[in-house]
Write a protein that holds these residues in place. Sequence first.
Motif, mmCIF file in Angstrom:
data_model
loop_
_atom_site.group_PDB
_atom_site.id
_atom_site.type_symbol
_atom_site.label_atom_id
_atom_site.label_comp_id
_atom_site.label_asym_id
_atom_site.label_seq_id
_atom_site.Cartn_x
_atom_site.Cartn_y
_atom_site.Cartn_z
ATOM 1 N N UNK A 177 33.478 45.174 -3.076
ATOM 2 C CA UNK A 177 34.814 45.056 -3.665
ATOM 3 C C UNK A 177 34.925 45.701 -5.036
ATOM 4 N N UNK A 178 33.836 46.307 -5.517
ATOM 5 C CA UNK A 178 33.821 46.943 -6.846
ATOM 6 C C UNK A 178 34.293 45.966 -7.924
ATOM 7 N N UNK A 179 33.766 44.769 -7.891
ATOM 8 C CA UNK A 179 34.176 43.730 -8.830
ATOM 9 C C UNK A 179 33.659 44.037 -10.235
ATOM 10 N N UNK A 180 34.410 43.650 -11.267
ATOM 11 C CA UNK A 180 33.927 43.845 -12.636
ATOM 12 C C UNK A 180 32.910 42.795 -13.076
ATOM 13 N N UNK A 181 32.643 41.778 -12.212
ATOM 14 C CA UNK A 181 31.655 40.750 -12.519
ATOM 15 C C UNK A 181 30.425 40.947 -11.636
ATOM 16 N N UNK A 182 29.250 40.768 -12.203
ATOM 17 C CA UNK A 182 28.044 40.834 -11.391
ATOM 18 C C UNK A 182 27.467 39.462 -11.077
ATOM 19 N N UNK A 183 27.994 38.405 -11.738
ATOM 20 C CA UNK A 183 27.495 37.056 -11.458
ATOM 21 C C UNK A 183 28.541 36.019 -11.835
ATOM 22 N N UNK A 184 28.389 34.826 -11.269
ATOM 23 C CA UNK A 184 29.162 33.653 -11.650
ATOM 24 C C UNK A 184 28.182 32.630 -12.203
ATOM 25 N N UNK A 185 28.464 32.119 -13.393
ATOM 26 C CA UNK A 185 27.556 31.192 -14.065
ATOM 27 C C UNK A 185 28.221 29.831 -14.243
#
Length: 290
Positions: A109-117
Amino acid sequence: MRTWHLLASLALVAGLPWLATPAFAGQGRLLATGGATQVEGAAGGGIVPWAVLAGYGTEDEFGGAAFHTRVDTGDYALAAYGAAFTLYNRLELSVARQSFDLGELQRQLALPWDSLDQDIHGAKLRIAGDLVYTHMPQVSVGMQRKRLRDGTLPLALGAHDDAGTDVYVSATKLFLDAAGGYQLLLNGTLRSTRANQGGLLGFGGDRKAGRSVVFEGSAAVLPSPRLALGVEYRQKPDNLGFAREDDWYDVFVAWFPNKHVAVVGAWAELGSIATLDRQRGAYLSLQVGF
C-alpha cells in the motif's frame, strides 16, 4: 540494537535485588510457578495471561521479571519487551512496549508508516487460591491499559479510538500428579476488550464499537520441573470491516533452567491480520527474573 540495550538494562534492574540479598528472590516457590511473560507483559503463557504473578517472591518477598519477545510471520513481525514487578505474591505491576512491523502491508500500500507501536501498563491482583497448595485454583483479576503511540493509521481504517483498557479474570491450577504422573497446568481467562489485534489496530470499529467478552485458555504438561509442553487459544473480537480478525493459537515449549531464566519457543497461528491471511510463524521469548 536499541531494544536489546533496553532489555539488558531491565535485566540488570531485575537482577540487582537478587544479587544484593538472595532472600529477595523467593526461594520457597516451585520452579516454573512464576510462568513466562505473555506478549502484553503479564505473567502467563505466550499469548494468554495466567493467574500466576511474575517472579518467585513469596508472601513476604518481592519478585519480578524482564522479557523480550519476537514473533515473525514473514509478512509481519512483532517485537515486545518490558518488565513486571510483584509485591508479596499479591499484586503484579507491568509495563510493556510492542512494535508491529507492517512489512508486506507497507510495501503493498506504499504506507508512510513502517510500524505501529503500543505502550501497555498492566496490573494484576491475586484474589483467591494458590497455584499448588489449595484445592481451588489461583484466581486473579487484571487490567491492561493500552495506547498507540501514533493512532493515525488505525483510525483512518475504521478504529474508534487509539487507546483502551482490557479487563480480565484468570484461574490457573497446577496438578502435581496428573497426566501420566506428570504435572499438568490448566488455565482459563475471560477478557473484556475492545482491542483490534490486541490493540495494535486500535480499539472498536465500524462493525462493533463496544466491548466483547472473549475466552482464552492454556494447557501444559511438565515432563520435568524444567520443561513445559503446551497449547494456547485466544478468542478475538472482530470489530473492523476492512479486515476480519481470527482467533489465535499456539503450540509452545518452555524451558526453565533455573529461577532466573525462562525461554519459550512456539509456533503461532494468527489467522488473518490487516487483510493478509494465513499469518503463522515462530515465537521466541526470553525472560530473566527473580
